[in-house]
Design a protein around this motif. Sequence first.
Motif, PDB file in Angstrom:
ATOM      1  N   ASP A 179       0.927  -1.312  -0.079  1.00 39.15           N
ATOM      2  CA  ASP A 179       0.213  -0.010  -0.139  1.00 39.15           C
ATOM      3  C   ASP A 179       0.959   1.198  -0.024  1.00 39.15           C
ATOM      4  O   ASP A 179       1.533   1.554   0.991  1.00 39.15           O
ATOM      5  N   PRO A 180       0.708   2.393  -1.316  1.00 31.98           N
ATOM      6  CA  PRO A 180       1.794   3.057  -1.182  1.00 31.98           C
ATOM      7  C   PRO A 180       1.634   4.298  -0.322  1.00 31.98           C
ATOM      8  O   PRO A 180       2.398   4.967   0.105  1.00 31.98           O
ATOM      9  N   SER A 181       0.461   4.591   0.146  1.00 28.41           N
ATOM     10  CA  SER A 181       0.085   5.515   1.021  1.00 28.41           C
ATOM     11  C   SER A 181       0.533   5.218   2.459  1.00 28.41           C
ATOM     12  O   SER A 181       0.549   6.024   3.413  1.00 28.41           O
ATOM     13  N   ARG A 182       0.849   4.122   2.876  1.00 30.13           N
ATOM     14  CA  ARG A 182       1.416   3.384   4.149  1.00 30.13           C
ATOM     15  C   ARG A 182       2.365   2.820   4.070  1.00 30.13           C
ATOM     16  O   ARG A 182       3.019   2.329   5.288  1.00 30.13           O
ATOM     17  N   LEU A 183       3.499   3.109   3.369  1.00 28.80           N
ATOM     18  CA  LEU A 183       4.866   2.576   3.410  1.00 28.80           C
ATOM     19  C   LEU A 183       5.584   3.018   4.556  1.00 28.80           C
ATOM     20  O   LEU A 183       6.153   2.217   5.250  1.00 28.80           O
ATOM     21  N   HIS A 184       5.263   4.378   4.980  1.00 29.10           N
ATOM     22  CA  HIS A 184       6.112   4.729   6.138  1.00 29.10           C
ATOM     23  C   HIS A 184       5.633   4.439   7.509  1.00 29.10           C
ATOM     24  O   HIS A 184       5.973   4.700   8.490  1.00 29.10           O
ATOM     25  N   LEU A 185       4.538   3.728   7.467  1.00 28.35           N
ATOM     26  CA  LEU A 185       3.855   3.267   8.750  1.00 28.35           C
ATOM     27  C   LEU A 185       4.448   1.715   9.179  1.00 28.35           C
ATOM     28  O   LEU A 185       4.892   1.511  10.573  1.00 28.35           O
ATOM     29  N   SER A 186       4.472   0.792   8.210  1.00 29.78           N
ATOM     30  CA  SER A 186       5.096  -0.417   8.588  1.00 29.78           C
ATOM     31  C   SER A 186       5.509  -1.403   7.601  1.00 29.78           C
ATOM     32  O   SER A 186       5.316  -0.831   6.313  1.00 29.78           O
ATOM     33  N   GLY A 187       6.151  -2.443   7.807  1.00 30.30           N
ATOM     34  CA  GLY A 187       6.711  -3.113   6.684  1.00 30.30           C
ATOM     35  C   GLY A 187       8.043  -2.835   5.980  1.00 30.30           C
ATOM     36  O   GLY A 187       8.675  -1.928   6.897  1.00 30.30           O
ATOM     37  N   GLU A 188       8.413  -3.295   4.912  1.00 32.17           N
ATOM     38  CA  GLU A 188       9.925  -3.185   4.778  1.00 32.17           C
ATOM     39  C   GLU A 188      10.354  -1.792   4.145  1.00 32.17           C
ATOM     40  O   GLU A 188      11.651  -1.509   4.262  1.00 32.17           O
ATOM     41  N   PHE A 189       9.629  -0.701   3.913  1.00 32.21           N
ATOM     42  CA  PHE A 189       9.856   0.401   3.469  1.00 32.21           C
ATOM     43  C   PHE A 189       9.713   1.541   4.313  1.00 32.21           C
ATOM     44  O   PHE A 189       9.488   2.640   3.893  1.00 32.21           O
ATOM     45  N   VAL A 190       9.649   1.189   5.758  1.00 31.83           N
ATOM     46  CA  VAL A 190       9.644   2.359   6.724  1.00 31.83           C
ATOM     47  C   VAL A 190      11.091   2.805   6.658  1.00 31.83           C
ATOM     48  O   VAL A 190      12.077   2.270   6.154  1.00 31.83           O
TER      49      VAL A 190
END
Lengths: 540, 188, 271
Positions: free
Chosen positions: B55-66
């Motif tokens: 999910d592009p709008s939530r990348l900064h919240l969790s997962g490998e793209f924080v």
Amino acid sequence: MLANRKLILAHFWLAFAVFGVALTLGAWQMFIRSPIGTWLSNPELYYRSLTAHGTVMGYVFPTLVAMGFGYAISESALKQRLVGVRWAWAGFWLIVAGSIMAIIPIALGRASVLYTFYPPLIGNVFYYLGVVLVVVGSWIWVALMSINLRLWRKAHPGAPVPLAMFANVAGSYLWAWTAVGAALELLLQIIPVAAGLKTTIDAGLARVFFSWTLHAIVYFWLMPTYIAYYTIVPRAIGGRVYSDTMARISFTLFLVVAMPIGMHHTFADPQVGAGFKFIHSAFTALVALPTLLTVFTICASVEIAARLRGGRGMFGWIRALPWDNPMMLALAFSFVMLGFGGAGGLINMSYQLDASIHNTQWITGHFHLIFGGAIVIMYFAIAYDLWPHLTGRELLDLRLIRIQLWLWFVGMMVTTFPWHWVGILGMPRRMAYFDFGDPAIAPQALSVTLSAIGGFILLASGILFLVILARGMRAPQADAGPYCFAVAVHEPATVPVALNTHALWVALMIGLTVTNYGYPILTLALNEGTSVPAVYVGAQ
Amino acid sequence: MSAEEAHRDSAEVAARVERRWATFAVIIIVGMALLAAFAGIHSATMPQPRVETTDPSRLHLSGEFVESNLGSVLETNGNVTVRAIGQQYSFTPACILVPADTPITLRATSADVVHGILIQGTNVNTMLVPGYISEQLMHFAKTGDYLMPCQEFCSFGHEGMWGKVKVIDKTEFADRAKSGGRLSCVGQ
Amino acid sequence: MSARDLFTFRNRHFRAAVGVTAAILIVTVIGGFIVLPFAQPWVQFANAWDAICSAAGLPQRTAIVAAPEQTGRLSEVVLTSSTLSRSSQEAIGRGATLAQRCAICHGPTGISRADSPNLAGQYSAVIYKELHDFRSGARTNAVMSPFAVNLTDQEIADLSNYYAYLPRLPAYHPTPQLPKPNIVIYGAPMRGIAPCGSCHGSLDNKIGSPWLEGQSEAYMKAQLQAFASGERRNDISQQMRNIARAMTPQEIEQAAAYYASQPADVVKAVD
């Protein structure tokens, strides 16, 4: 004599008028982003111009040429009056309306999303609606071509369909089907978002839909050119078509393999599976086949003309060709550009080589060489050939015509060769300006300058072309006689039903679309999690 | 021989020549396809093996793209993984640091619109489509600096979206990796 | 001859066309779905079915990756083009009441007499995001943070709608309008800096980026320096730090001075 000259002239004039505008924009773009231009204080102007250039050159100009030429073929090859003239005008006016509707938001800077759309960038809804109207207008032409052929068949049961009409209808079917991809993208995905009914969109699915259209559309652009190769050039230079059957096979092959190959545009995309990329890559290789067959048949047809004119020897006949005949000149230029462009295309179709040039200036160089070069120069030739029949006046100044063709050829070479080169160096596409002062890209400055100069040569040629046509409207009247097409060395008395109708090939085209596109489209469409928020461009 | 027979004979000759040429054309095409497949398997890049979504709008919240996971990391097997995102109008990290002579996996995605990563002078070239994760294998033979422009129109600031890649010596990279965290050459 | 004669295997053209097409399709399917996946030793598949599904492009969710701890709090706001896209008169009214306590610094009309940001007519998503970040601690300020901690989501939305609704008035610290410096017009492509206006409103608005015309010079300079040094880190995925770090101190000064000197009403209306 063509009965509906006004209709055909209207299509050609509109096509070439918008072509002139878009060509001017193109030359300006080449200049402004080159080292000889100054950086734009508003980069959006560049993208605005690019959107207009692409939309006109991709959707409006070639479609109108194919339509006008198609009506001319229908009347002259079938020797029957066009049925549905009112509908034809309706289609024309739809295109006019669609073009105006699309160009207003572009001109206002409300739709600077480029002609490839690429959501989640979303522009003004009227831009997309305008494009849809243009396509709908052209679909009327598709239907008319089909109906006219059907009526002719009824009157001539079992007779071989004239090659020009067979190819023309094949081209129209190809367009009807290939336009469906972009139509689905626009109607199901983009327009609901642009109209504010939805706020999310699947960008990956949109790219898959667009690839459905984006590659086969090139073969739709190519169709008038190939029709001219087979059915006009041999007649114009005093030769014969080497083989009627081979010509038919080439056109049916285009119908089948132009479609299920578009995903080679998405080799570098993350939303398409590697297996489908491989299948599309293999089918893309196949599309070289009809072109190779055409090159052989046309060279053989041209050789016949040369030998009839007393040419001798293994290659000596080449000198005997009527080189002062514009049609001969256009064909030679077109073949040279098709050769270079095709060689470049072979690189694009292979996943491994594509990685080094994907989305670089190489790609823009490639399709300008193929479309702007090999294809458009034959559009010029078609116009020159048809003009006396449309205006009832002679095109007198052959020297001027030759200069125009030479300028176009030289301009295209000077533009696209450096363009390919900087692409290999890794220069990205679609940027409003480049900092050539930086030592890392300074070596590209010379090539880009050359390209820009080539752009101005093309502009000069384009203006000359319009001048020649305009002067042709005021030349002394002369009866050009009936418009006729080249005959084959061995004119077929009968043609097998498979090569006299399109049904089998249309069925294969649709079948291959289902096998090669069905799963990727369905799996993305059914996956809710891949829709992303739209990003609206410019003022809303 | 009547004129009609002569006509038929010459038609047959023409058909024979055509068939020969068609066969030749098919051989060219099959040869090219095999060459491409061979090159792909043995020495060049291949398409990414999987389709992965995010999910592009939530990348900064969790997962490998924080944010804390963006940059290069030395894996236990000696390979390197680089994670990056493209957004209007920059890459993060804006300067990617990698070692020479090492198999590298680039994993990247977009936070908003369609972007592209192109490392000049290499075969590294992939689209960043929001909602999907791009993966590409990379290998740099030489140390040095490379330019990494965005290669797809991403709206009006596209012309200013240029990143960098810095390839350093393998041992130097390993030294820097000891301190843990994710490496980049931002601000150097 | 009719379609019935064409679409039958007795017709050799039909046989050849369908046969060749099917054969090519089968060969390429085998090549693309079975041979190629297993010809890449560096890719691991669980089994043949996994390989085929992957080659077909069946979307998969990414495996969980252990990311290092974040050092310090970062922005947790999710911004999309539909964030706060609808505002109502009631929301604006509630926002007006709440805004009374903001007036000391940000001015009763949303125009600051001090070096605080002018909020009148600012994009609603900007106020929304910054208030959320102040509340969560992703952005800190001795004066602002205490105001934000007690705000509810509803109050933040109301305030954002209220300030976005106010007309853009001239700033209190007018200076002669300065000419546009190159860094603002063109950015610096090779350093990865796009023109300021491509996000900040005059060309286009990237959601969450404020318009800057008429804001305090000292404030903008301080923020750019804070982004450059990494002191301020609430820009999602470093979108502004990437830019500010690449700017020279001189460019930071030029940009801040230029924007401060501009009347607020020349921002192209894009919200």
